[in-house]
Design an enzyme around this catalytic site. Structure first.
Site, mmCIF file in Angstrom:
data_model
loop_
_atom_site.group_PDB
_atom_site.id
_atom_site.type_symbol
_atom_site.label_atom_id
_atom_site.label_comp_id
_atom_site.label_asym_id
_atom_site.label_seq_id
_atom_site.Cartn_x
_atom_site.Cartn_y
_atom_site.Cartn_z
ATOM 1 N N ASP A 197 0.836 -1.208 0.000
ATOM 2 C CA ASP A 197 0.000 0.000 0.000
ATOM 3 C C ASP A 197 0.870 1.257 0.000
ATOM 4 O O ASP A 197 1.887 1.298 0.697
ATOM 5 C CB ASP A 197 -0.875 0.081 1.264
ATOM 6 C CG ASP A 197 -1.759 -1.124 1.488
ATOM 7 O OD1 ASP A 197 -1.363 -2.240 1.136
ATOM 8 O OD2 ASP A 197 -2.846 -0.942 2.062
ATOM 9 N N ASP A 218 -0.798 -2.594 -4.347
ATOM 10 C CA ASP A 218 -2.016 -2.630 -3.514
ATOM 11 C C ASP A 218 -2.622 -1.234 -3.552
ATOM 12 O O ASP A 218 -2.314 -0.473 -4.474
ATOM 13 C CB ASP A 218 -1.673 -3.110 -2.085
ATOM 14 C CG ASP A 218 -2.873 -3.737 -1.383
ATOM 15 O OD1 ASP A 218 -3.957 -3.140 -1.403
ATOM 16 O OD2 ASP A 218 -2.736 -4.839 -0.809
ATOM 17 N N ASP A 219 -3.459 -0.886 -2.560
ATOM 18 C CA ASP A 219 -4.087 0.430 -2.622
ATOM 19 C C ASP A 219 -3.035 1.526 -2.777
ATOM 20 O O ASP A 219 -2.012 1.520 -2.091
ATOM 21 C CB ASP A 219 -4.889 0.705 -1.337
ATOM 22 C CG ASP A 219 -6.095 -0.206 -1.203
ATOM 23 O OD1 ASP A 219 -6.848 -0.336 -2.175
ATOM 24 O OD2 ASP A 219 -6.263 -0.805 -0.123
ATOM 25 N N HIS A 240 -4.152 -0.934 -6.612
ATOM 26 C CA HIS A 240 -5.586 -1.187 -6.485
ATOM 27 C C HIS A 240 -6.420 0.086 -6.489
ATOM 28 O O HIS A 240 -7.610 0.043 -6.225
ATOM 29 C CB HIS A 240 -5.878 -1.992 -5.210
ATOM 30 C CG HIS A 240 -5.281 -3.361 -5.220
ATOM 31 N ND1 HIS A 240 -5.336 -4.223 -4.134
ATOM 32 C CD2 HIS A 240 -4.592 -4.039 -6.187
ATOM 33 C CE1 HIS A 240 -4.727 -5.357 -4.431
ATOM 34 N NE2 HIS A 240 -4.255 -5.266 -5.666
ATOM 35 N N ARG A 273 -12.510 2.984 -5.367
ATOM 36 C CA ARG A 273 -13.136 1.878 -4.611
ATOM 37 C C ARG A 273 -13.516 2.328 -3.203
ATOM 38 O O ARG A 273 -12.705 2.925 -2.502
ATOM 39 C CB ARG A 273 -12.164 0.693 -4.547
ATOM 40 C CG ARG A 273 -12.751 -0.527 -3.866
ATOM 41 C CD ARG A 273 -11.950 -1.780 -4.160
ATOM 42 N NE ARG A 273 -10.559 -1.718 -3.705
ATOM 43 C CZ ARG A 273 -9.856 -2.782 -3.308
ATOM 44 N NH1 ARG A 273 -10.408 -3.976 -3.300
ATOM 45 N NH2 ARG A 273 -8.595 -2.649 -2.934
ATOM 46 N N LYS A 275 -14.955 0.577 0.228
ATOM 47 C CA LYS A 275 -15.203 -0.744 0.808
ATOM 48 C C LYS A 275 -15.766 -0.612 2.218
ATOM 49 O O LYS A 275 -15.066 -0.154 3.127
ATOM 50 C CB LYS A 275 -13.895 -1.541 0.937
ATOM 51 C CG LYS A 275 -13.088 -1.675 -0.314
ATOM 52 C CD LYS A 275 -11.822 -2.507 -0.065
ATOM 53 C CE LYS A 275 -10.591 -1.668 0.144
ATOM 54 N NZ LYS A 275 -9.359 -2.463 0.355
#
Ligand SMILES: *[C@@H]1O[C@H](CO)[C@@H](O)[C@H](O)[C@H]1NC(C)=O
Ligand SMILES: *[C@@H]1O[C@H](CO)[C@@H](O)[C@H](O)[C@H]1NC(C)=O
Length: 381
Positions: A197, A218-219, A240, A273, A275
């Site tokens: 991340d 990743d993010d 991500h 995104r 979540k």
């Protein structure tokens, strides 16, 4: 010296005031910090540099870390700085290999200025740990940078490469501005970098990140909790995307007023995104994505889910973490999503997504997601 005199006369004045009153209370006089002992600038380097800097951190107003080689299994720890200290990285900063949880670098304080000099870089040597499993297994990997409890502080021009796992953790901060930071884990694309991340943000307020370049797996940004957080003028590649969450199941589950603006997400699994963890409680309100350009997205252009469960879109959504006052506007992603991906997926619990603004959203190239639920009427899925 001026401050010293000022403190001195203040103390004298209050002593004089005490003398007039009777009986005088015992005056509580706190010793003024010995400013004279705070050297202007201290330079640390080599394999003993980290330990020396850590030991001397309170006596230097400027700390220069010049080509420091941090020994394996230790933290370059500047978490006890005096107010208004400047920390400057020069040359290459490295960390030795050991399986442990880190962090490799930790800086905390008030009014702290952190800078990378021209050509300076922080090298986590992540390839020594990368095994494709990130924080889910395999080798225990140290987190890289705890930017924790930084108040009214700035981080400018820091170049970070090859972190073993997550790069920058922002927690307990209030008034932190990060400008022109690069996190380059692109070497991990082919060498097993995982869960790298870029920025993980929790329990912080008034955080502004501008001009960041993040190449990772990743993010790019994950805001788990916090208020008044802005990410602008950034580029995210390989990861991500720009994420809120996952929200839920932590000690702080409130996300309020977060803005992602004028940024680009490319070669990534997702663009945007949000979540919300299934079955948990919390709040996601006042989130804005505006002026986001998407390019080469393999999974979801826009994914908003209240059924996150360790993975995306797992089962029935729940309503314990409402997503309200959401704005998605000026999203440029024509042809951006791969033909096997989905343009937009929105899965909300009953009544749990409301007061959304959705305008000039052009995300195409992928499929239509067939299982959208409880989509606010302004949005299209
Ligand atoms: C990122 O790192 C790779 C090598 O690991 C390098 O080839 C590339 O130029 C770097 N990119 C940036 C923007 O610094
Ligand atoms: C709806 O959301 C906007 C922000 O997008 C906010 O300014 C407004 O107060 C919200 N309205 C209601 C009724 O909650």
């Amino acid at each position: 010296m001026q401050i010293h005199k000022l403190l001195g006369s203040t103390i004298l004045a209050s002593l004089a005031a005490c003398a007039l009153a009777s009986p005088p209370p015992a005056p509580a006089i706190t010793a003024a910090p010995n400013l004279a002992k705070r050297a202007t600038s201290c330079t640390f380097s080599g394999s003993s540099g980290a330990a020396s800097a850590s030991k001397s951190q309170k006596s230097c107003s400027t700390i220069i870390l010049s080509s420091v080689a941090v020994p394996s299994g230790t933290t370059l720890d500047l978490s006890d700085l005096e107010d208004d200290t400047t920390v400057i990285f020069q040359g290459k900063t490295t960390w030795g290999y050991k399986e442990w949880s880190g962090p490799l670098l930790q800086i905390s304080g008030t009014g702290i200025t952190i800078k990378g000099d021209t050509g300076a870089y922080l090298d986590g040597q992540g390839a020594l740990w990368w095994d494709g499993e990130g924080s889910n297994g395999g080798k225990t990997k140290p987190k890289f940078f705890y930017a924790h409890d930084l108040i009214s502080s700035t981080i400018t021009d820091l170049y970070i490469q090859n972190t073993p796992v997550q790069a920058v953790s922002i927690n307990g901060c209030d008034g932190l501005t990060i400008t022109d930071m690069t996190i380059n884990n692109s070497a991990g694309d082919s060498a097993g970098g995982h869960n790298t991340d870029g920025f993980d943000i929790g329990s912080s307020s008034n955080v502004v990140i501008t001009g960041a370049n993040v190449y990772n797996q990743d993010d790019c940004v994950a805001v788990n909790s916090g208020t008044d957080i802005t990410f602008s003028g950034g580029v995210c590649s390989g990861g991500h995307g720009l994420s809120i969450g996952s929200v839920g199941g932590r000690s702080d589950n409130t996300v309020d007023t977060v803005t992602f603006t004028n940024s680009e997400v490319k070669a990534s699994t997702n663009g945007i995104r949000i979540k919300a963890s299934v079955g948990d409680t919390g709040t996601i309100t006042g989130v804005t994505y505006s002026g986001i350009t998407l390019e080469t997205i393999s999974g979801y252009g826009i994914l908003i889910e209240q059924n996150y469960d360790g993975g995306d879109l797992k089962g029935d959504p729940t309503s314990g973490i409402p997503i309200t006052d959401l704005t998605i506007k000026n999203i440029v992603g024509t042809g951006a999503v791969s033909s096997s991906g989905y343009n937009v997926a929105i899965v909300c619990g009953s009544g749990a997504c409301s007061n959304w603004t959705w305008s000039s959203v052009k995300v195409t190239g992928g499929k239509t997601y067939g299982s959208c639920e409880n989509v606010p009427s302004v949005a299209s899925c």
